[in-house]
Design a protein around this motif. Structure first.
Motif, PDB file in Angstrom:
ATOM      1  N   GLN A 549      -6.041  11.408-144.509  1.00 47.31           N
ATOM      2  CA  GLN A 549      -5.094  11.844-143.479  1.00 47.31           C
ATOM      3  C   GLN A 549      -5.648  11.385-142.134  1.00 47.31           C
ATOM      4  N   GLU A 562      -2.307   2.942-135.014  1.00 46.62           N
ATOM      5  CA  GLU A 562      -1.275   3.489-135.886  1.00 46.62           C
ATOM      6  C   GLU A 562      -0.995   2.548-137.052  1.00 46.62           C
ATOM      7  N   LEU A 565      -3.538   3.073-139.698  1.00 44.22           N
ATOM      8  CA  LEU A 565      -3.254   4.251-140.511  1.00 44.22           C
ATOM      9  C   LEU A 565      -2.141   3.972-141.519  1.00 44.22           C
ATOM     10  N   TRP A 566      -1.114   3.234-141.113  1.00 44.07           N
ATOM     11  CA  TRP A 566      -0.060   2.879-142.057  1.00 44.07           C
ATOM     12  C   TRP A 566      -0.629   2.131-143.257  1.00 44.07           C
ATOM     13  N   LEU A 569      -3.179   4.510-145.375  1.00 43.03           N
ATOM     14  CA  LEU A 569      -2.567   5.680-146.016  1.00 43.03           C
ATOM     15  C   LEU A 569      -1.284   5.334-146.770  1.00 43.03           C
ATOM     16  N   THR A 571       1.758   4.597-145.842  1.00 42.02           N
ATOM     17  CA  THR A 571       2.982   5.236-145.384  1.00 42.02           C
ATOM     18  C   THR A 571       3.182   4.959-143.909  1.00 42.02           C
ATOM     19  N   THR A 572       4.462   4.902-143.511  1.00 46.53           N
ATOM     20  CA  THR A 572       4.776   4.781-142.085  1.00 46.53           C
ATOM     21  C   THR A 572       5.440   6.045-141.559  1.00 46.53           C
ATOM     22  N   PRO A 574       5.054   9.927-140.580  1.00 46.71           N
ATOM     23  CA  PRO A 574       4.088  11.007-140.342  1.00 46.71           C
ATOM     24  C   PRO A 574       4.498  12.287-141.072  1.00 46.71           C
ATOM     25  N   SER A 587       0.803  12.581-133.860  1.00 47.50           N
ATOM     26  CA  SER A 587       1.308  12.499-135.233  1.00 47.50           C
ATOM     27  C   SER A 587       0.167  12.711-136.212  1.00 47.50           C
ATOM     28  N   TYR A 589      -0.667  11.812-140.068  1.00 47.45           N
ATOM     29  CA  TYR A 589      -0.299  11.042-141.259  1.00 47.45           C
ATOM     30  C   TYR A 589      -1.114  11.528-142.448  1.00 47.45           C
ATOM     31  N   ARG A 590      -0.459  11.555-143.607  1.00 48.90           N
ATOM     32  CA  ARG A 590      -1.163  11.916-144.838  1.00 48.90           C
ATOM     33  C   ARG A 590      -0.885  10.875-145.908  1.00 48.90           C
ATOM     34  N   GLU A 591      -1.871  10.674-146.760  1.00 48.83           N
ATOM     35  CA  GLU A 591      -1.753   9.675-147.826  1.00 48.83           C
ATOM     36  C   GLU A 591      -0.631  10.071-148.781  1.00 48.83           C
TER      37      GLU A 591
END
Length: 591
Positions: A549, A562, A565-566, A569, A571-572, A574, A587, A589-591
């Motif tokens: 995360q 950011e 992180l996308w 993880l 994902t785009t 949050p 924001s 973010y989580r896997e």
């Protein structure tokens, strides 16, 4: 209003301010600078406790330097106060994360971080009380206008002496509500600004030094006519310097004001006026007080003071976004502090303050008539150097309101954090606003059914600031004035949303947690959450590549993070977003 009434209202406003800050700021996350101040406060308070139980050991250079070497680039007074406050009021922490739990205070009422914030909140309450008292005093009744008695037409025998007839006076009818409204104008103009309210609740030095600057200036006003206040001026300045570097400019501005007062008096200065007691007190007592309150300097006062000066000459730059452009090194546009003042102070309040500055300068820059000579009892002396002469408050407010903003506008000044570095100007803008309100109310001279119109007008001026503060809490740093559209309008204009990594989504504190990328959340601030038992043990800090995360604080110069992180993880979208009026601030973010 009687003097007693004013004191009671001032006390109520000060206590209400401190209480609301103490309770409300428990929703405000710990900002980056607070992390190191928390650590330093614990060291400083431990030394203060040792000073009580083993003074010989505590006063020895090794123990003293160990305690005050932490964050020695800033004066120690507020950190000592914060640490002592925590030892009194801190609640016990619960084991969580990787930090040692906070100890229990003597009267455990609040989390350790909230307890350390309390001294700054008390000083904010003091500033509000002082502003109310000063604003109310500016509305003192106007002096009576002498009206000569018409001569009698009856003949008087020449042998009867004619006694002198004293002139009658026609007093200006006082309005008892004007002092109350003027005091409220000054107090609420200051504390009801969103950025002032936000900074007033932190364990930082910006609002405390603004309060101390205000106190020193008000003492100086009295010191010009009273030897007792002149002696108090030196220690007061020393306390201000012990809070933050900004206070070093105070004696320069006071000397400029005093010199202009002598010049505008259009009289040859008396010998005692050339080296008066107020300035001697500042020159002698202020350094001694500052030295006594900063034990880090005791081992090598000159060398360490020079180190302090050198550190601030090479101060690290903050990245800042201004009108859609990211700046990470000087020079900033000269317009930066002026535009941000306009963008963060509600327009009606700002215009009222500017009108007050203009009216005060027009009055105070008028030289005194040449043919006036003081009464013997009003003769200036070195102990009361402006006795019998006007203090020229308008000029005083203008100097202290304009200098901090003009200083930050200089191209050579390092990039600092938003509006907080000219917050010392705002108490004097508040007093200027009170000056304008008094002048407008007296000029209107409303009676009868319109007598309450000034109160209604003042309400219209103050409500935007109060509402913006309530609407923006606990994200006051990201709030902007209604005229530019609040947070939304500021985002469209490309103005800074934040720089201190403190607006955390609630999900961060939800156990069991997972390895997390902290982004702009300082590790020492994270450790403070852990000391208080609020940080889940599973939230171990790590890099974006290893995180499950991650936090992302929306600052222009960090947008590329950011994308990292996308990618890491997968994902785009949050999981949580902290917003103010739909403007994203942080924001998660989580896997």
């Amino acid at each position: 209003m009687t003097r007693r009434d004013r004191l009671l209202v001032a006390l109520g406003l000060g206590l209400a301010t401190t209480t609301l800050l103490s309770l409300g700021h428990r929703r405000v996350g710990y900002v980056r600078d607070e992390g190191i101040y928390f650590v330093a406060s614990r060291h400083h308070a431990a030394w203060a406790a040792q000073l009580l139980h083993a003074p010989g050991t505590a006063l020895a250079a090794p123990a003293r330097d160990r305690a005050f070497s932490v964050n020695h680039e800033h004066p120690a007074l507020m950190k000592i106060a914060g640490g002592i406050s925590a030892r009194i009021f801190a609640q016990p922490g619960l084991p969580a994360g990787q930090a040692e739990p906070a100890p229990t205070g003597l009267l455990p009422l609040m989390p350790e971080g909230a307890a350390m914030r309390l001294p700054a909140q008390l000083l904010a309450g003091l500033a509000v009380a002082l502003l109310f008292l000063t604003g109310a005093s500016l509305a003192a009744p106007l002096p009576a206008k002498p009206q000569p008695v018409p001569p009698t037409t009856q003949p008087v025998p020449s042998t009867t002496p004619i006694p002198p007839v004293p002139p009658t006076t026609q007093p200006v009818p006082p309005d008892s509500t004007i002092p109350l409204l003027a005091g409220l104008c000054a107090a609420l103009w200051f504390i009801a600004l969103p950025h002032v309210w936000f900074h007033a609740g932190l364990h930082c030095f910006d609002v405390p030094v603004a309060a101390a600057t205000l106190a020193v200036v008000l003492i100086y006003r009295r010191a010009l006519h009273s030897a007792r206040w002149a002696l108090a001026l030196g220690p007061a300045l020393g306390v201000a310097v012990s809070i933050k570097l900004n206070a070093l400019f105070i004696p320069v501005l006071l000397a400029l004001h005093y010199g202009l007062c002598l010049l505008l008096a259009r009289r040859r200065p008396r010998p005692g006026q050339l080296l008066p007691l107020p300035f001697l007190a500042m020159a002698v007592l202020a350094p001694l007080t500052a030295l006594a309150l900063w034990p880090w300097l005791w081992s090598d006062p000159v060398g360490r003071a020079l180190d302090y000066y050198a550190f601030h000459q090479q101060h690290a730059y903050y990245n800042t976004e201004f009108l859609g452009i990211n700046y990470n090194r000087p020079p900033l546009p000269i317009s930066y502090p002026f535009v941000l003042t306009w963008a963060t102070v509600p327009t009606g309040a700002l215009l009222l303050a500017l009108l007050g500055l203009g009216l005060g300068l027009r009055r105070d820059l008028t030289p005194a008539p040449r043919d006036t000579s003081p009464v013997p009892s009003d003769t200036p002396t070195w102990r009361a150097p402006l006795r019998g002469q006007p203090t020229r408050d308008g000029l005083l407010w203008a100097l202290f309101a304009s200098f901090p903003i003009a200083l930050i506008a200089l191209p050579t000044i390092p990039i600092f954090g938003g509006t907080k570095h000219w917050i010392t100007a705002y108490p004097f803008l508040a007093l200027a606003a009170a000056t304008a309100f008094i002048a407008l109310t007296r000029a209107a001279a409303l009676r009868g059914r319109w007598r309450h119109a000034p109160a209604a007008a003042l309400l219209l001026v103050l409500v935007p600031g109060v509402w913006s503060t309530i609407d923006g809490h606990p994200h006051g740093m990201s709030q902007y004035a209604p005229l530019i559209g609040g947070a939304r309008g500021a985002a469209d204009l490309g103005l800074l949303r934040g720089f201190w990594g403190h607006d955390l989504p609630p999900g961060v504190f939800t156990p069991p947690g997972a390895p997390i990328y902290l982004h702009d959340l300082h590790e020492l601030s994270r450790q403070q959450y852990a000391r208080e038992g609020r940080w889940p043990a599973g939230n171990t800090p790590t890099t974006p590549a290893r995180a499950r995360q991650g936090l992302l604080f929306h600052e222009r110069h960090m947008q590329s993070l950011e994308i990292q992180l996308w990618e890491s993880l997968h994902t785009t979208a949050p999981a949580e977003v902290v917003t103010l009026d739909d403007v994203p601030l942080t924001s998660l973010y989580r896997e």
